[in-house]
Design a protein around this motif. Structure first.
Motif, PDB file in Angstrom:
ATOM      1  N   ALA A  22      -0.200  -5.254  -8.218  1.00 18.24           N
ATOM      2  CA  ALA A  22      -0.932  -4.875  -6.874  1.00 18.24           C
ATOM      3  C   ALA A  22      -0.005  -5.591  -5.946  1.00 18.24           C
ATOM      4  O   ALA A  22      -0.032  -4.994  -4.846  1.00 18.24           O
ATOM      5  CB  ALA A  22      -2.381  -5.099  -6.812  1.00 18.24           C
ATOM      6  N   ARG A  23       0.195  -6.676  -6.055  1.00 21.81           N
ATOM      7  CA  ARG A  23       1.024  -7.384  -4.919  1.00 21.81           C
ATOM      8  C   ARG A  23       2.484  -6.942  -4.759  1.00 21.81           C
ATOM      9  O   ARG A  23       2.940  -6.950  -3.561  1.00 21.81           O
ATOM     10  CB  ARG A  23       1.323  -9.123  -5.511  1.00 21.81           C
ATOM     11  N   PRO A  66      -3.491  -0.640  -7.400  1.00 17.45           N
ATOM     12  CA  PRO A  66      -4.367  -0.705  -5.893  1.00 17.45           C
ATOM     13  C   PRO A  66      -4.299  -1.921  -5.616  1.00 17.45           C
ATOM     14  O   PRO A  66      -4.560  -3.165  -6.148  1.00 17.45           O
ATOM     15  CB  PRO A  66      -5.697  -0.304  -6.454  1.00 17.45           C
ATOM     16  N   ARG A  67      -4.328  -1.881  -4.199  1.00 18.31           N
ATOM     17  CA  ARG A  67      -4.373  -3.092  -3.220  1.00 18.31           C
ATOM     18  C   ARG A  67      -5.438  -4.260  -3.646  1.00 18.31           C
ATOM     19  O   ARG A  67      -5.314  -5.360  -3.452  1.00 18.31           O
ATOM     20  CB  ARG A  67      -4.119  -3.064  -1.872  1.00 18.31           C
ATOM     21  N   VAL A 121       1.090   7.202 -15.909  1.00 20.43           N
ATOM     22  CA  VAL A 121       2.013   7.484 -15.129  1.00 20.43           C
ATOM     23  C   VAL A 121       1.493   8.524 -13.907  1.00 20.43           C
ATOM     24  O   VAL A 121       2.026   8.262 -12.681  1.00 20.43           O
ATOM     25  CB  VAL A 121       2.888   8.666 -15.993  1.00 20.43           C
ATOM     26  N   LEU A 122       0.208   9.045 -13.999  1.00 20.56           N
ATOM     27  CA  LEU A 122      -0.261   9.718 -13.037  1.00 20.56           C
ATOM     28  C   LEU A 122      -0.776   8.664 -11.885  1.00 20.56           C
ATOM     29  O   LEU A 122      -0.520   8.590 -10.488  1.00 20.56           O
ATOM     30  CB  LEU A 122      -1.870  10.336 -13.332  1.00 20.56           C
ATOM     31  N   LEU A 170       0.962   8.259  -7.854  1.00 18.73           N
ATOM     32  CA  LEU A 170      -0.140   8.243  -6.879  1.00 18.73           C
ATOM     33  C   LEU A 170       0.309   6.960  -5.836  1.00 18.73           C
ATOM     34  O   LEU A 170       0.467   7.042  -4.758  1.00 18.73           O
ATOM     35  CB  LEU A 170      -1.596   8.371  -7.183  1.00 18.73           C
ATOM     36  N   MET A 171       0.686   5.886  -6.724  1.00 23.19           N
ATOM     37  CA  MET A 171       0.752   4.648  -5.626  1.00 23.19           C
ATOM     38  C   MET A 171       2.247   4.838  -5.233  1.00 23.19           C
ATOM     39  O   MET A 171       2.257   4.370  -3.956  1.00 23.19           O
ATOM     40  CB  MET A 171       0.773   3.553  -6.753  1.00 23.19           C
ATOM     41  N   ALA A 172       3.369   5.304  -5.972  1.00 23.06           N
ATOM     42  CA  ALA A 172       4.561   5.487  -5.239  1.00 23.06           C
ATOM     43  C   ALA A 172       4.643   6.483  -4.298  1.00 23.06           C
ATOM     44  O   ALA A 172       5.263   6.208  -3.144  1.00 23.06           O
ATOM     45  CB  ALA A 172       5.563   5.763  -6.530  1.00 23.06           C
TER      46      ALA A 172
END
Length: 451
Positions: free
Chosen positions: A315-316, A321-322, A435-436, A440-442
């Motif tokens: 996350a860092r 997720p943050r 992978v999903l 989303l994060m990318a």
């Protein structure tokens, strides 16, 4: 693809970090490896015969190779995250994410398994398995108490881990060594029990045994909380792995020689049976149950920290997720809470699904998911060595490091093959679900200004 946030350097760690010296880091490794597995292990592998001791030897050699590789990698990358950090540095964000995702699955599913095993030994002391509700409550308490210790801060995690390791080391050593004086070769049973080839029996035994060896990477994963990690992570990894291996091998051999093979294959508490054989009476059951509970609580304490450290590191860097980056007293608070909630839900599902539940299958999946970080970490070491980059290649050690990394990679690949088709199938589904999350994060990262 745009590179996400750079890793945090060791100097940027909070004042609550670096609480672990060499003794506590070693206890973390040893305590995480020696959880509940050693108390169930002899009965689990007895159906394969004493050939399982050969698998034990192969697994121990492979674990030591992995420990040496992790020690070398930690010298170059002394940051929290361990395998995730190494895979991302070598192969990019996607490989780093798969490593973090796979390792995270392994940790919280293992926590659920340890809690379920702990209830069985608690029942020897205080009957709790007479109702489903009481059993679930006991299993959840076994998970949430170590979680609360983690939320109190890393200094308390280290203290609990050190005390738990000491308390279980002495009695386990007593059984492992003392049992050799009561050893009866007639109890060993056949060298290879059941049908199939010897190679297949060794491979199948190793797949079961791997669950009891998870944790060899513990110090590397928590490198950000270890004092002088370039020096202490490698030493703690080697010392903890060797100490655990000695106890495992001696303990299993002693139980094999104390309990008749036919009886051992049906045993649900092999160390209890072994102690009763050594000293007579039934007091051994209570003593071993206490030892098992101490061992499992210590393992849950350490694994709870590890289950939060990997998503914190990912996350860092923007790959998880943050909210996983939130720390209090040196501990990733939301990481601890998220993983203990997931493990609790899995535990409840295990008890409510009944005999037809899939919990056992999920535990076998950890055999596969654990090897993914091992494979990518050893591949990262081979990449660093082959790259010829002076900051990663130590000339006089080049050949030795390359041989160790190649052996560790082959060992990890062998474990994947030995985990079975069902475990690999289920494990791949878990990976593809991740992978999903990565997509989303990318995608969100790409939308940020300047990305």
């Amino acid at each position: 693809m745009t590179t996400l946030n750079p890793p945090v350097t060791p100097d940027e760690q909070s004042r609550h970090s670096r609480r672990f010296g060499l003794p506590v880091a070693t206890a973390l490794v040893m305590g995480n490896i020696i959880g509940g597995g050693i108390f169930l292990l002899p009965a689990s592998v007895a159906p394969y015969g004493t050939i399982s001791l050969v698998a034990f030897g192969v697994l121990t050699a492979g674990a030591i190779c992995l420990a040496l590789v992790f020690g070398r990698l930690a010298e170059r990358h002394p940051q929290t995250g361990g395998p995730y950090v190494y895979a991302r540095e070598a192969f990019g964000d996607f490989a780093g994410f798969l490593t973090a995702w796979s390792y995270w699955i392994t940790t919280w599913v293992s926590n659920a398994a340890l809690a379920v095993a702990a209830v069985g030994y608690l029942d020897v002391l205080i009957p709790v398995e007479h109702s489903t509700a009481t059993t679930i409550a006991a299993a959840l308490a076994a998970q949430w108490l170590p979680a609360l210790a983690n939320l109190a801060g890393t200094r308390y995690v280290g203290a609990v881990q050190l005390v738990a390791t000491v308390l279980k080391f002495v009695p386990l050593l007593l059984v492992a060594v003392g049992g050799l004086f009561f050893f009866d070769p007639a109890n060993l049973g056949p060298f290879q029990a059941g049908s199939g080839s010897a190679a297949g029996a060794v491979s199948a035994s190793a797949a079961i045994l791997l669950f009891s060896y998870l944790g060899v990477e513990s110090a590397a994963v928590s490198a950000g909380e270890v004092r002088d990690p370039r020096r202490n992570v490698g030493r703690a990894t080697i010392l903890g792995t060797l100490a655990a291996a000695v106890l495992y091998l001696l303990g299993t051999l002693s139980v094999f020689g104390l309990v008749a093979h036919d009886r051992l294959t049906e045993s649900t508490a092999p160390f209890t049976d072994a102690v009763n054989t050594m000293f007579g009476g039934t007091w051994g059951g209570t003593a071993v149950a206490c030892m098992a509970l101490v061992s499992m609580v210590g393992a849950l304490n350490g694994w709870t920290l590890l289950s939060a450290q990997t998503p914190f590191a990912a996350a860092r860097d923007g790959l998880f997720p943050r909210f996983f980056t939130h720390k209090r007293r040196g501990v990733p608070t939301y990481g601890v809470l998220t993983t203990v909630v997931l493990a609790s839900l899995l535990t409840v599902y295990n008890y409510t699904a009944g005999p037809a539940g899939v919990f056992e299958t999920l535990v076998l999946v950890t055999t596969f998911t654990a090897t993914v970080p091992y494979l990518l970490s050893t591949a990262a070491q081979l990449y660093f060595l082959a790259s010829g980059r002076a900051d990663r290649v130590h000339g006089p050690r080049l050949v030795r490091d390359a041989v160790l990394a190649a052996l560790a990679f082959g060992f990890s690949l062998w474990l994947v093959a030995g985990s079975g088709y069902a475990a690999v199938y289920q494990g791949v589904l878990f990976l593809f679900a991740g992978v999903l999350v990565y997509a989303l994060m990318a995608g969100r990262a790409r939308r940020r200004p300047g990305a």
